[in-house]
Design a protein around this motif. Structure first.
Motif, PDB file in Angstrom:
ATOM      1  N   THR A 245      79.470   1.397  -2.027  1.00 21.37           N
ATOM      2  CA  THR A 245      80.319   2.705  -2.655  1.00 21.37           C
ATOM      3  C   THR A 245      81.349   2.830  -1.679  1.00 21.37           C
ATOM      4  OG1 THR A 245      78.477   3.349  -3.806  1.00 21.37           O
ATOM      5  CG2 THR A 245      80.326   4.961  -3.394  1.00 21.37           C
ATOM      6  N   ILE A 246      80.960   3.046  -0.204  1.00 18.51           N
ATOM      7  CA  ILE A 246      82.172   3.343   0.852  1.00 18.51           C
ATOM      8  C   ILE A 246      83.093   2.150   0.855  1.00 18.51           C
ATOM      9  CG2 ILE A 246      81.043   2.074   2.757  1.00 18.51           C
ATOM     10  CD1 ILE A 246      82.314   5.798   2.600  1.00 18.51           C
ATOM     11  N   ARG A 247      82.539   0.618   0.742  1.00 19.63           N
ATOM     12  CA  ARG A 247      83.629  -0.290   0.521  1.00 19.63           C
ATOM     13  C   ARG A 247      84.884   0.042  -0.742  1.00 19.63           C
ATOM     14  NH1 ARG A 247      84.938  -5.737   1.116  1.00 19.63           N
ATOM     15  NH2 ARG A 247      85.042  -6.939  -0.968  1.00 19.63           N
ATOM     16  N   ARG A 248      84.165   0.203  -1.817  1.00 20.08           N
ATOM     17  CA  ARG A 248      84.999   0.316  -2.756  1.00 20.08           C
ATOM     18  C   ARG A 248      86.066   1.709  -2.636  1.00 20.08           C
ATOM     19  NH1 ARG A 248      80.636  -0.860  -5.982  1.00 20.08           N
ATOM     20  NH2 ARG A 248      80.229   1.502  -6.280  1.00 20.08           N
ATOM     21  N   HIS A 249      85.646   2.731  -2.055  1.00 21.79           N
ATOM     22  CA  HIS A 249      86.376   3.955  -1.697  1.00 21.79           C
ATOM     23  C   HIS A 249      87.445   3.384  -0.678  1.00 21.79           C
ATOM     24  CE1 HIS A 249      87.507   7.979  -1.008  1.00 21.79           C
ATOM     25  NE2 HIS A 249      87.631   7.900   0.360  1.00 21.79           N
ATOM     26  N   ARG A 250      87.170   2.811   0.249  1.00 26.71           N
ATOM     27  CA  ARG A 250      88.169   2.632   1.291  1.00 26.71           C
ATOM     28  C   ARG A 250      88.985   1.502   0.845  1.00 26.71           C
ATOM     29  NH1 ARG A 250      84.004   3.499   6.530  1.00 26.71           N
ATOM     30  NH2 ARG A 250      84.120   5.802   6.156  1.00 26.71           N
ATOM     31  N   LEU A 251      88.708   0.446   0.222  1.00 25.92           N
ATOM     32  CA  LEU A 251      89.634  -0.405  -0.505  1.00 25.92           C
ATOM     33  C   LEU A 251      90.897   0.367  -1.578  1.00 25.92           C
ATOM     34  CD1 LEU A 251      87.467  -3.454  -1.560  1.00 25.92           C
ATOM     35  CD2 LEU A 251      89.240  -3.490   0.172  1.00 25.92           C
ATOM     36  N   ALA A 252      90.052   1.495  -2.216  1.00 32.11           N
ATOM     37  CA  ALA A 252      91.032   2.078  -3.140  1.00 32.11           C
ATOM     38  C   ALA A 252      92.040   2.863  -2.183  1.00 32.11           C
ATOM     39  CB  ALA A 252      89.981   3.275  -3.955  1.00 32.11           C
ATOM     40  N   GLU A 253      91.450   3.474  -1.050  1.00 30.44           N
ATOM     41  CA  GLU A 253      92.512   4.212  -0.338  1.00 30.44           C
ATOM     42  C   GLU A 253      93.576   3.304   0.155  1.00 30.44           C
ATOM     43  OE1 GLU A 253      90.276   7.493   2.165  1.00 30.44           O
ATOM     44  OE2 GLU A 253      89.689   5.398   2.941  1.00 30.44           O
ATOM     45  N   ARG A 254      93.286   1.884   0.620  1.00 25.45           N
ATOM     46  CA  ARG A 254      94.235   0.893   1.008  1.00 25.45           C
ATOM     47  C   ARG A 254      95.156   0.607  -0.279  1.00 25.45           C
ATOM     48  NH1 ARG A 254      95.905  -0.252   6.005  1.00 25.45           N
ATOM     49  NH2 ARG A 254      94.066  -0.450   7.278  1.00 25.45           N
ATOM     50  N   LEU A 255      94.656   0.579  -1.379  1.00 22.24           N
ATOM     51  CA  LEU A 255      95.638   0.471  -2.431  1.00 22.24           C
ATOM     52  C   LEU A 255      96.412   1.727  -2.790  1.00 22.24           C
ATOM     53  CD1 LEU A 255      96.534  -1.626  -4.937  1.00 22.24           C
ATOM     54  CD2 LEU A 255      94.803   0.032  -6.208  1.00 22.24           C
ATOM     55  N   ILE A 256      96.007   2.786  -2.979  1.00 24.68           N
ATOM     56  CA  ILE A 256      96.829   3.894  -3.245  1.00 24.68           C
ATOM     57  C   ILE A 256      97.669   4.387  -2.214  1.00 24.68           C
ATOM     58  CG2 ILE A 256      96.515   6.527  -3.707  1.00 24.68           C
ATOM     59  CD1 ILE A 256      95.545   4.551  -6.057  1.00 24.68           C
ATOM     60  N   MET A 257      97.217   4.078  -0.788  1.00 20.84           N
ATOM     61  CA  MET A 257      98.154   4.745   0.385  1.00 20.84           C
ATOM     62  C   MET A 257      99.094   3.714   0.801  1.00 20.84           C
ATOM     63  SD  MET A 257      95.536   7.012   2.413  1.00 20.84           S
ATOM     64  CE  MET A 257      94.513   8.354   1.500  1.00 20.84           C
ATOM     65  N   ASP A 258      98.874   2.247   0.849  1.00 18.90           N
ATOM     66  CA  ASP A 258      99.665   1.377   1.425  1.00 18.90           C
ATOM     67  C   ASP A 258     100.502   0.749   0.365  1.00 18.90           C
ATOM     68  OD1 ASP A 258      98.124   1.948   3.853  1.00 18.90           O
ATOM     69  OD2 ASP A 258      97.049  -0.095   4.112  1.00 18.90           O
ATOM     70  N   VAL A 259      99.956   0.238  -0.701  1.00 20.47           N
ATOM     71  CA  VAL A 259     100.665  -0.447  -1.514  1.00 20.47           C
ATOM     72  C   VAL A 259     101.448   0.615  -2.788  1.00 20.47           C
ATOM     73  CG1 VAL A 259     100.621  -1.998  -3.596  1.00 20.47           C
ATOM     74  CG2 VAL A 259      98.937  -2.346  -1.701  1.00 20.47           C
ATOM     75  N   LEU A 260     100.878   1.555  -3.174  1.00 19.16           N
ATOM     76  CA  LEU A 260     101.319   2.363  -4.000  1.00 19.16           C
ATOM     77  C   LEU A 260     102.237   3.425  -3.256  1.00 19.16           C
ATOM     78  CD1 LEU A 260      98.977   2.830  -6.756  1.00 19.16           C
ATOM     79  CD2 LEU A 260     100.684   1.282  -6.571  1.00 19.16           C
ATOM     80  N   ASP A 261     101.853   3.779  -1.854  1.00 20.39           N
ATOM     81  CA  ASP A 261     102.640   4.592  -0.996  1.00 20.39           C
ATOM     82  C   ASP A 261     102.383   6.077  -1.356  1.00 20.39           C
ATOM     83  OD1 ASP A 261     103.860   5.173   1.259  1.00 20.39           O
ATOM     84  OD2 ASP A 261     105.917   5.409   0.138  1.00 20.39           O
ATOM     85  N   ILE A 262     101.266   6.438  -2.025  1.00 15.85           N
ATOM     86  CA  ILE A 262     100.644   7.678  -2.271  1.00 15.85           C
ATOM     87  C   ILE A 262      99.918   8.414  -1.237  1.00 15.85           C
ATOM     88  CG2 ILE A 262      99.827   9.386  -4.155  1.00 15.85           C
ATOM     89  CD1 ILE A 262     100.333   7.214  -5.912  1.00 15.85           C
ATOM     90  N   ARG A 263     100.340   9.308  -0.061  1.00 12.36           N
ATOM     91  CA  ARG A 263      99.461   9.707   0.836  1.00 12.36           C
ATOM     92  C   ARG A 263      99.226  11.093   0.812  1.00 12.36           C
ATOM     93  NH1 ARG A 263      99.323   5.821   4.752  1.00 12.36           N
ATOM     94  NH2 ARG A 263     100.643   4.241   3.970  1.00 12.36           N
ATOM     95  N   GLY A 264      98.664  11.481   1.760  1.00  9.31           N
ATOM     96  CA  GLY A 264      98.165  12.944   1.743  1.00  9.31           C
ATOM     97  C   GLY A 264      96.907  13.290   0.929  1.00  9.31           C
ATOM     98  N   ASP A 265      96.912  14.503   0.624  1.00 13.34           N
ATOM     99  CA  ASP A 265      95.746  15.023  -0.351  1.00 13.34           C
ATOM    100  C   ASP A 265      95.696  14.251  -1.519  1.00 13.34           C
ATOM    101  OD1 ASP A 265      94.912  16.332   1.668  1.00 13.34           O
ATOM    102  OD2 ASP A 265      95.868  18.566   0.758  1.00 13.34           O
TER     103      ASP A 265
END
Length: 214
Positions: A69-89
């Motif tokens: 579960t924590i692996r999926r969450h942190r991979l999702a963070e990488r995708l959303i923040m690094d690739v899609l550039d959606i940051r912050g809350d």
């Protein structure tokens, strides 16, 4: 087995407290999921956790599920923040929503697409999957920026990594679209590549934003 989102939230919080902060258990009152939530019964009925005197403990099956579960969450963070550039809350909220869509197998593809990252955008460790170990053994880097290719090498465009909409539109207008074949022709003084029957020149910054699967 697909757990409810609340059950996954509990396992995720337990992973951080027990595996990363070194606690032996978690006080249920300290969790965001209320003590009377059915998710606790769900986890105890599956023998993933034990609850004694207001404290919740991992069982081996629960620890492994927490790890995933924590692996999926942190991979999702990488995708959303690094690739899609959606940051912050907003980025964090969307990562929390997206992680629940990552079934087993999809997370492997995402991990490969992101080049098997070892940390999340906040610097916290991402537990490695089987795909990470296989990539290390074979030397398969998965995807790399165009700048990592040598002249004459080619690959498939995996995705574009740019927070600048104008840059993104310019690349797409050149035919630089996911799935298209790209061949690097020259690396200096600018990057010249071929997509289809057309050749284009871009600077180093823009070449880094073209992510290629070799």
């Amino acid at each position: 087995m697909k757990l409810t989102e609340k059950a996954e939230e509990i396992l995720e919080a337990m992973w951080i407290a027990i595996e990363e902060e070194g606690k032996g258990f978690v006080e249920i009152d300290s969790l965001s999921v209320p003590a009377d939530d059915p998710a606790y019964r769900e986890l105890t009925s599956l023998a993933m956790v034990e609850i004694r005197e207001g404290r919740i403990y991992y069982r081996p099956e629960g620890r492994e599920a927490g790890r995933e579960t924590i692996r999926r969450h942190r991979l999702a963070e990488r995708l959303i923040m690094d690739v899609l550039d959606i940051r912050g809350d907003s980025g964090e909220d969307k990562a929390c929503q997206f992680e629940h869509l990552l079934d087993q197998g999809v997370d492997t593809k995402l991990c490969t697409m992101l080049n098997h990252p070892s940390t999340c955008p906040h610097g916290k460790p991402i537990p490695p999957g089987d795909c990470c170990e296989a990539a290390r053994q074979t030397g398969d880097l998965g995807v790399v920026p165009l700048t990592e290719l040598k002249s004459g090498e080619e690959g498939d465009i995996a995705y574009l990594q740019s927070g600048d909409d104008k840059k993104m539109q310019k690349l797409m207008a050149l035919g630089v679209l996911p799935g298209n074949r790209i061949r690097l022709l020259q690396t200096f003084p600018s990057y010249i590549f071929r997509v289809g029957f057309s050749e284009f020149a871009v600077d180093t910054a823009m070449a880094r934003e073209i992510i290629v699967r070799k």
